[in-house]
Design a protein around this motif. Structure first.
Motif, PDB file in Angstrom:
ATOM      1  N   MET A 282      12.544 -38.375  15.543  1.00 32.92           N
ATOM      2  CA  MET A 282      13.097 -38.012  16.736  1.00 32.92           C
ATOM      3  C   MET A 282      13.560 -36.712  16.611  1.00 32.92           C
ATOM      4  O   MET A 282      13.748 -36.127  15.318  1.00 32.92           O
ATOM      5  CB  MET A 282      14.620 -38.864  16.812  1.00 32.92           C
ATOM      6  CG  MET A 282      14.338 -40.143  17.057  1.00 32.92           C
ATOM      7  SD  MET A 282      13.535 -40.859  18.509  1.00 32.92           S
ATOM      8  CE  MET A 282      13.287 -42.313  18.397  1.00 32.92           C
ATOM      9  N   PHE A 283      13.329 -35.693  17.586  1.00 33.81           N
ATOM     10  CA  PHE A 283      13.747 -34.442  17.734  1.00 33.81           C
ATOM     11  C   PHE A 283      15.001 -34.148  17.713  1.00 33.81           C
ATOM     12  O   PHE A 283      15.910 -34.735  18.222  1.00 33.81           O
ATOM     13  CB  PHE A 283      12.961 -33.795  18.816  1.00 33.81           C
ATOM     14  CG  PHE A 283      11.685 -33.462  18.750  1.00 33.81           C
ATOM     15  CD1 PHE A 283      10.960 -32.650  17.887  1.00 33.81           C
ATOM     16  CD2 PHE A 283      10.556 -34.266  19.390  1.00 33.81           C
ATOM     17  CE1 PHE A 283       9.789 -32.499  17.767  1.00 33.81           C
ATOM     18  CE2 PHE A 283       9.340 -34.216  19.297  1.00 33.81           C
ATOM     19  CZ  PHE A 283       8.684 -33.226  18.420  1.00 33.81           C
ATOM     20  N   ILE A 284      15.339 -32.891  16.758  1.00 35.21           N
ATOM     21  CA  ILE A 284      16.880 -32.619  16.712  1.00 35.21           C
ATOM     22  C   ILE A 284      16.861 -31.088  16.601  1.00 35.21           C
ATOM     23  O   ILE A 284      15.969 -30.541  16.592  1.00 35.21           O
ATOM     24  CB  ILE A 284      17.609 -33.158  15.594  1.00 35.21           C
ATOM     25  CG1 ILE A 284      16.933 -32.821  14.350  1.00 35.21           C
ATOM     26  CG2 ILE A 284      17.886 -34.552  15.646  1.00 35.21           C
ATOM     27  CD1 ILE A 284      17.671 -33.095  12.907  1.00 35.21           C
ATOM     28  N   LYS A 301      13.095 -23.867  17.006  1.00 32.44           N
ATOM     29  CA  LYS A 301      14.305 -24.237  17.734  1.00 32.44           C
ATOM     30  C   LYS A 301      14.409 -25.725  17.403  1.00 32.44           C
ATOM     31  O   LYS A 301      15.761 -26.101  17.161  1.00 32.44           O
ATOM     32  CB  LYS A 301      14.516 -23.995  19.185  1.00 32.44           C
ATOM     33  CG  LYS A 301      14.230 -22.384  19.205  1.00 32.44           C
ATOM     34  CD  LYS A 301      14.531 -22.087  20.449  1.00 32.44           C
ATOM     35  CE  LYS A 301      14.518 -20.713  21.141  1.00 32.44           C
ATOM     36  NZ  LYS A 301      14.597 -20.485  22.446  1.00 32.44           N
ATOM     37  N   LEU A 302      13.462 -26.442  17.090  1.00 34.40           N
ATOM     38  CA  LEU A 302      13.452 -27.945  16.836  1.00 34.40           C
ATOM     39  C   LEU A 302      13.111 -28.284  15.530  1.00 34.40           C
ATOM     40  O   LEU A 302      12.273 -27.712  15.143  1.00 34.40           O
ATOM     41  CB  LEU A 302      12.769 -28.637  18.061  1.00 34.40           C
ATOM     42  CG  LEU A 302      13.236 -28.520  19.501  1.00 34.40           C
ATOM     43  CD1 LEU A 302      12.233 -29.406  20.445  1.00 34.40           C
ATOM     44  CD2 LEU A 302      14.681 -28.773  19.908  1.00 34.40           C
ATOM     45  N   THR A 303      13.698 -29.561  15.100  1.00 35.78           N
ATOM     46  CA  THR A 303      13.028 -30.105  13.887  1.00 35.78           C
ATOM     47  C   THR A 303      13.022 -31.608  14.169  1.00 35.78           C
ATOM     48  O   THR A 303      13.395 -31.982  15.122  1.00 35.78           O
ATOM     49  CB  THR A 303      13.670 -29.651  12.715  1.00 35.78           C
ATOM     50  OG1 THR A 303      13.028 -30.179  11.326  1.00 35.78           O
ATOM     51  CG2 THR A 303      15.265 -30.328  12.555  1.00 35.78           C
ATOM     52  N   THR A 304      12.784 -32.387  13.168  1.00 34.16           N
ATOM     53  CA  THR A 304      12.906 -33.970  13.414  1.00 34.16           C
ATOM     54  C   THR A 304      13.778 -34.581  12.330  1.00 34.16           C
ATOM     55  O   THR A 304      13.801 -34.001  11.222  1.00 34.16           O
ATOM     56  CB  THR A 304      11.446 -34.441  13.155  1.00 34.16           C
ATOM     57  OG1 THR A 304      10.787 -34.124  11.974  1.00 34.16           O
ATOM     58  CG2 THR A 304      10.423 -33.916  14.540  1.00 34.16           C
ATOM     59  N   ALA A 305      14.430 -35.711  12.564  1.00 37.70           N
ATOM     60  CA  ALA A 305      15.341 -36.236  12.027  1.00 37.70           C
ATOM     61  C   ALA A 305      14.721 -37.063  10.802  1.00 37.70           C
ATOM     62  O   ALA A 305      15.210 -37.326   9.713  1.00 37.70           O
ATOM     63  CB  ALA A 305      16.112 -37.233  12.857  1.00 37.70           C
ATOM     64  N   THR A 306      13.391 -37.472  10.909  1.00 39.94           N
ATOM     65  CA  THR A 306      12.654 -38.057   9.877  1.00 39.94           C
ATOM     66  C   THR A 306      11.423 -37.266   9.983  1.00 39.94           C
ATOM     67  O   THR A 306      11.113 -36.533  10.718  1.00 39.94           O
ATOM     68  CB  THR A 306      12.323 -39.562  10.324  1.00 39.94           C
ATOM     69  OG1 THR A 306      11.655 -39.793  11.670  1.00 39.94           O
ATOM     70  CG2 THR A 306      13.912 -40.256  10.159  1.00 39.94           C
ATOM     71  N   ASN A 307      10.388 -37.844   8.809  1.00 36.36           N
ATOM     72  CA  ASN A 307       8.985 -37.347   8.804  1.00 36.36           C
ATOM     73  C   ASN A 307       8.029 -38.042   8.628  1.00 36.36           C
ATOM     74  O   ASN A 307       7.313 -37.875   7.748  1.00 36.36           O
ATOM     75  CB  ASN A 307       9.063 -36.158   7.697  1.00 36.36           C
ATOM     76  CG  ASN A 307       8.005 -35.151   7.529  1.00 36.36           C
ATOM     77  OD1 ASN A 307       7.179 -35.059   8.729  1.00 36.36           O
ATOM     78  ND2 ASN A 307       7.838 -34.637   6.468  1.00 36.36           N
ATOM     79  N   ASN A 308       8.007 -39.176   9.411  1.00 37.83           N
ATOM     80  CA  ASN A 308       6.689 -40.058   9.212  1.00 37.83           C
ATOM     81  C   ASN A 308       5.447 -39.472   9.333  1.00 37.83           C
ATOM     82  O   ASN A 308       4.449 -39.984   9.092  1.00 37.83           O
ATOM     83  CB  ASN A 308       7.208 -41.179   9.886  1.00 37.83           C
ATOM     84  CG  ASN A 308       8.333 -42.421   9.682  1.00 37.83           C
ATOM     85  OD1 ASN A 308       8.252 -42.525   8.483  1.00 37.83           O
ATOM     86  ND2 ASN A 308       9.277 -42.179  10.495  1.00 37.83           N
ATOM     87  N   SER A 309       5.628 -38.331  10.115  1.00 35.09           N
ATOM     88  CA  SER A 309       4.226 -37.706  10.505  1.00 35.09           C
ATOM     89  C   SER A 309       3.634 -36.916   9.473  1.00 35.09           C
ATOM     90  O   SER A 309       2.384 -36.460   9.584  1.00 35.09           O
ATOM     91  CB  SER A 309       4.521 -36.944  11.845  1.00 35.09           C
ATOM     92  OG  SER A 309       4.898 -37.561  12.938  1.00 35.09           O
ATOM     93  N   GLY A 310       4.555 -36.794   8.599  1.00 34.68           N
ATOM     94  CA  GLY A 310       4.175 -35.979   7.354  1.00 34.68           C
ATOM     95  C   GLY A 310       3.716 -34.546   7.774  1.00 34.68           C
ATOM     96  O   GLY A 310       2.917 -33.589   7.061  1.00 34.68           O
ATOM     97  N   GLY A 311       4.742 -33.848   8.333  1.00 31.40           N
ATOM     98  CA  GLY A 311       4.574 -32.547   8.874  1.00 31.40           C
ATOM     99  C   GLY A 311       3.445 -32.194   9.978  1.00 31.40           C
ATOM    100  O   GLY A 311       3.352 -30.821  10.066  1.00 31.40           O
ATOM    101  N   ILE A 312       2.852 -33.145  10.353  1.00 36.93           N
ATOM    102  CA  ILE A 312       1.774 -32.711  11.250  1.00 36.93           C
ATOM    103  C   ILE A 312       1.957 -33.909  12.465  1.00 36.93           C
ATOM    104  O   ILE A 312       1.748 -35.065  12.542  1.00 36.93           O
ATOM    105  CB  ILE A 312       0.274 -33.083  10.616  1.00 36.93           C
ATOM    106  CG1 ILE A 312       0.193 -32.168   9.220  1.00 36.93           C
ATOM    107  CG2 ILE A 312      -0.966 -32.429  11.427  1.00 36.93           C
ATOM    108  CD1 ILE A 312      -0.839 -32.364   8.405  1.00 36.93           C
ATOM    109  N   GLN A 313       1.721 -33.038  13.790  1.00 38.32           N
ATOM    110  CA  GLN A 313       1.730 -33.906  14.917  1.00 38.32           C
ATOM    111  C   GLN A 313       0.703 -33.278  16.078  1.00 38.32           C
ATOM    112  O   GLN A 313       0.601 -32.167  16.027  1.00 38.32           O
ATOM    113  CB  GLN A 313       3.177 -33.876  15.591  1.00 38.32           C
ATOM    114  CG  GLN A 313       4.259 -34.792  14.492  1.00 38.32           C
ATOM    115  CD  GLN A 313       5.507 -34.368  15.198  1.00 38.32           C
ATOM    116  OE1 GLN A 313       5.879 -33.237  15.810  1.00 38.32           O
ATOM    117  NE2 GLN A 313       6.484 -35.356  14.998  1.00 38.32           N
ATOM    118  N   GLY A 314      -0.093 -34.188  16.434  1.00 36.22           N
ATOM    119  CA  GLY A 314      -1.208 -33.670  17.340  1.00 36.22           C
ATOM    120  C   GLY A 314      -2.279 -32.770  16.493  1.00 36.22           C
ATOM    121  O   GLY A 314      -3.112 -32.102  17.210  1.00 36.22           O
ATOM    122  N   GLY A 315      -2.099 -32.856  15.212  1.00 33.00           N
ATOM    123  CA  GLY A 315      -3.162 -32.329  14.410  1.00 33.00           C
ATOM    124  C   GLY A 315      -2.547 -30.970  14.096  1.00 33.00           C
ATOM    125  O   GLY A 315      -3.259 -29.941  13.389  1.00 33.00           O
TER     126      GLY A 315
END
Length: 394
Positions: A282-284, A301-315
């Motif tokens: 989720m974005f925060i 300006k945004l970050t995520t509450a969790t990091n299941n993506s391992g820091g990479i989204q959409g490559g």
């Protein structure tokens, strides 16, 4: 191919028992302060003969910069680095049985099928000795990433056999949810990792891993394991969709390391067992949005509450720590007798390997994983930097 990278190009050369091994690094930024002393620590961490649970081959593995550096600064021209093979014993591999029989799970047979000729000793290019060039290049890249962008890369042994540092639990079936793991990827350092010979940051678990490796060594057998790596302070926007997504580049890099058999990023395979409602990051609002004075990069300006993506989204990197895990098989060279057949397929036989070898490769694989991660990130960073520069020119 012996060259890796799109913009930053790293070419390695050498076989296990030839006079030297090394690399050429092309398109490395100019004006970067570099010395052999800066690069040596990582090469020393990879060298054989470090402890009783690694191969007894005794190599100093001293790096020598041959070109591309003058007056302690990089010139922007190709940087060549070499390491001499001093404790080579090709005679260990030249007995009659070693010439006649392909070693089980080695590349002797496949190299011969591909090229019609093969190195007679130590596996040639398929030997882990080739990775010295990678580590030299990676140490160079990592030095720049830390100096110019504050990027930190730390890897550690996360399992040996069935002994896991932080295993999944009923409460946290995905390790990426486990607070202990999340704290680890934020705080782990190389100093902590190197306090144990097995390179696991938990001394109690490390002792069990070390004993496990020693038991297989004493039985003339081998065992596999995994290495986990975290990359911190990575800017957003790195990665080249669709075929060169950052996780795809990392997978290419990691699975090119000898003895690797698996790669996963973020929640990985464990993430397939939890629902999307638990897996989605989720974005925060990002509480830190100022510009980094060293790098010029503004925090998103945004970050995520969790990091299941391992820091990479959409490559593409999203600014969170990148973490991934690499699986290494048990070393193929063991002292136990093994059934095989001659290269001609005419005669069955028993092969007993006489060469020196690691009973488990993961402790020495740690700096190799860090090196390939460094090369990947710098390559992506230079490509993104070129894109931004082109946009600013309009």
């Amino acid at each position: 191919m012996s060259t890796f990278g799109q913009f930053l190009r790293v070419t390695t050369y050498g076989e296990s028992h030839c006079p030297s091994v090394g690399c050429i690094v092309d398109n490395f930024p100019p004006g970067v302060p570099v010395s052999e002393e800066m690069l040596q620590p990582q090469i020393t961490r990879r060298r054989p003969g470090q402890s009783s649970i690694t191969t007894p081959r005794n190599e100093a593995d001293l790096v020598s910069i041959q070109s591309g550096v003058e007056g302690g600064l990089t010139l922007g021209t190709p940087i060549a680095m070499t390491v001499k093979n001093q404790d080579q014993r090709p005679g260990d591999y030249k007995g009659s049985t070693m010439k006649q029989y392909p070693r089980p799970s080695h590349a002797d047979f496949t190299y011969l099928e591909k090229y019609g000729v093969r190195a007679s000793s130590g596996g040639g290019r398929s030997s882990a000795r080739e990775t010295i060039g990678r580590v030299a290049a990676g140490a160079l890249c990592e030095h720049y990433l830390k100096l110019a962008h504050g990027i930190e890369i730390v890897a550690w042994v996360s399992s040996v056999g069935n002994i896991h540092h932080i295993p999944p639990t009923p409460e946290y079936p995905a390790t990426s949810h486990n607070p202990k793991f999340l704290d680890l990827i934020s705080t782990v350092t190389r100093e902590t990792v190197d306090k144990t010979v097995v390179r696991c940051p938990d001394p109690e678990v490390a002792a069990k891993m070390e004993q496990c490796i020693a038991d297989f060594r004493d039985r003339q057998d081998s065992i596999g394991g995994t290495v986990t790596c975290v990359i911190r302070n990575v800017p957003t926007g790195l990665g080249e969709p669709v075929f060169d997504k950052l996780e795809a580049s990392l997978a290419h890099a990691m699975l090119s390391i000898p003895a690797t058999k698996g790669f996963e990023v973020g929640s990985g395979f464990e993430g397939t067992e939890i629902p999307g409602s638990s897996h989605n990051d989720m974005f925060i609002r990002n509480p830190v949005t100022e510009v980094d004075s060293r790098t010029g990069f503004a925090k998103p300006k945004l970050t995520t509450a969790t990091n299941n993506s391992g820091g990479i989204q959409g490559g593409i990197t999203n600014g969170a720590p990148i973490f991934f895990r690499v699986a290494f098989k048990p070393p193929a060279t063991i002292g136990l007798p093994q059934q095989t057949v001659t290269f001609e397929g005419e005669t069955d036989g028993v092969l007993e390997n006489k060469g020196r070898h690691d009973p488990c490769v993961v402790p020495r694989a740690v700096p190799i994983v860090e090196a390939m991660a460094s090369i990947c990130i710098l390559d992506a960073l230079l490509m993104q930097g070129g894109r931004k520069m082109a946009a600013r020119a309009l």
